[in-house]
Design a protein around this motif. Structure first.
Motif, PDB file in Angstrom:
ATOM      1  N   ARG A 243       0.909  -1.172  -0.047  1.00 28.36           N
ATOM      2  CA  ARG A 243      -0.087  -0.085   0.036  1.00 28.36           C
ATOM      3  C   ARG A 243       0.824   1.174   0.009  1.00 28.36           C
ATOM      4  N   ALA A 244       0.720   2.092  -0.943  1.00 28.00           N
ATOM      5  CA  ALA A 244       1.619   3.307  -1.180  1.00 28.00           C
ATOM      6  C   ALA A 244       0.602   4.420  -1.122  1.00 28.00           C
ATOM      7  N   ILE A 245       1.393   5.313  -0.358  1.00 38.30           N
ATOM      8  CA  ILE A 245       0.589   6.639  -0.158  1.00 38.30           C
ATOM      9  C   ILE A 245       1.585   7.538  -1.130  1.00 38.30           C
ATOM     10  N   GLN A 246       1.026   8.432  -2.181  1.00 40.34           N
ATOM     11  CA  GLN A 246       1.970   9.610  -2.757  1.00 40.34           C
ATOM     12  C   GLN A 246       1.242  10.711  -2.531  1.00 40.34           C
ATOM     13  N   GLU A 247       2.091  11.492  -1.918  1.00 38.24           N
ATOM     14  CA  GLU A 247       1.452  12.796  -1.496  1.00 38.24           C
ATOM     15  C   GLU A 247       1.901  13.838  -2.559  1.00 38.24           C
ATOM     16  N   HIS A 248       1.103  14.718  -2.967  1.00 40.92           N
ATOM     17  CA  HIS A 248       1.292  16.026  -3.967  1.00 40.92           C
ATOM     18  C   HIS A 248       1.776  17.125  -3.201  1.00 40.92           C
ATOM     19  N   ILE A 249       3.127  17.456  -3.429  1.00 41.85           N
ATOM     20  CA  ILE A 249       3.535  18.546  -2.933  1.00 41.85           C
ATOM     21  C   ILE A 249       3.843  19.734  -4.045  1.00 41.85           C
ATOM     22  N   THR A 250       3.522  20.853  -3.377  1.00 38.43           N
ATOM     23  CA  THR A 250       3.996  21.995  -4.003  1.00 38.43           C
ATOM     24  C   THR A 250       4.671  23.155  -3.187  1.00 38.43           C
ATOM     25  N   PHE A 251       5.249  24.356  -3.538  1.00 37.73           N
ATOM     26  CA  PHE A 251       5.999  24.997  -2.686  1.00 37.73           C
ATOM     27  C   PHE A 251       5.148  26.483  -2.696  1.00 37.73           C
ATOM     28  N   ASP A 252       5.077  27.248  -1.341  1.00 38.77           N
ATOM     29  CA  ASP A 252       4.738  28.370  -1.346  1.00 38.77           C
ATOM     30  C   ASP A 252       5.619  29.506  -1.647  1.00 38.77           C
TER      31      ASP A 252
END
Length: 206
Positions: A96-105
């Motif tokens: 089970r893999a959780i892939q987070e969506h990351i952005t920068f401020d």
């Protein structure tokens, strides 16, 4: 939302939304239509089965994680984190893999400014390889977005300049997790090797 158009017996709906009597439709066109609709019906059934399978697998893995943690009198919170489960024989593996969506401020711009200061000084001392790494990290992808993996990889460089370290802190502070996706991947070990091969649930990979 408009209700689907009722098609009288003996007629078929064409691509322009017109009702066409079947006697005016060539047999090969009727046969093609029946084949396509049959395949689509079966595909929709498989899609629904896969959706139910995925939901069941996530629930079962979550229950198992909670059961395992209970042996140590620990309560696990939330559904974050990757989990790898291997069968007793070692032949099969479920991940089970959780892939987070990351952005920068906006703090990423402060980090870039600090790095530019470093580069202006360092390039005078013949350190072009660092400049290339930094400039490549801040290049955007084809959609015009910053490539988060490349930027975050800068933190692995062992550079002790105070401005560089402040820039790395700014990058860390700028990280914003805006969402996540969950995946289940199932593997089978190939022969007597240690290599696992995915059991494909993608129609193109079967």
């Amino acid at each position: 939302m408009n209700a689907p158009q009722q098609i009288p017996e003996g007629y078929r709906l064409d691509a322009r939304g017109r009702l066409i009597p079947e006697e005016q439709i060539r047999p090969i066109d009727q046969l093609r239509d029946e084949l396509v609709l049959s395949i689509v019906d079966r595909a929709c059934e498989l899609r629904d089965e896969l959706r139910d399978f995925k939901a069941d697998v996530f629930s079962e893995i979550e229950r198992f994680v909670e059961t395992s943690a209970a042996e140590y009198d620990v309560q696990v919170g939330g559904k974050k984190g990757n989990v790898q489960l291997v069968s007793f024989c070692g032949r099969y593996k479920v991940v089970r893999a959780i892939q987070e969506h990351i952005t920068f401020d906006e703090r990423l711009q402060a980090a870039k400014g600090l790095l530019d200061e470093c580069l202006r000084e360092w390039t005078a001392d013949a350190r072009p390889e660092i400049a290339t790494i930094v400039q490549d990290a801040f290049r955007v992808d084809s959609a015009g977005n910053i490539r988060t993996g490349q930027v975050l990889s800068l933190r692995r460089l062992d550079i002790q300049d105070s401005r560089w370290l402040r820039a790395m802190d700014a990058i860390s502070d700028a990280v914003q997790v805006t969402g996540s996706k969950s995946y289940v991947r199932i593997y089978e070990r190939v022969g007597d090797s240690d290599q696992y091969k995915p059991i494909s649930l993608d129609i193109a990979g079967v």
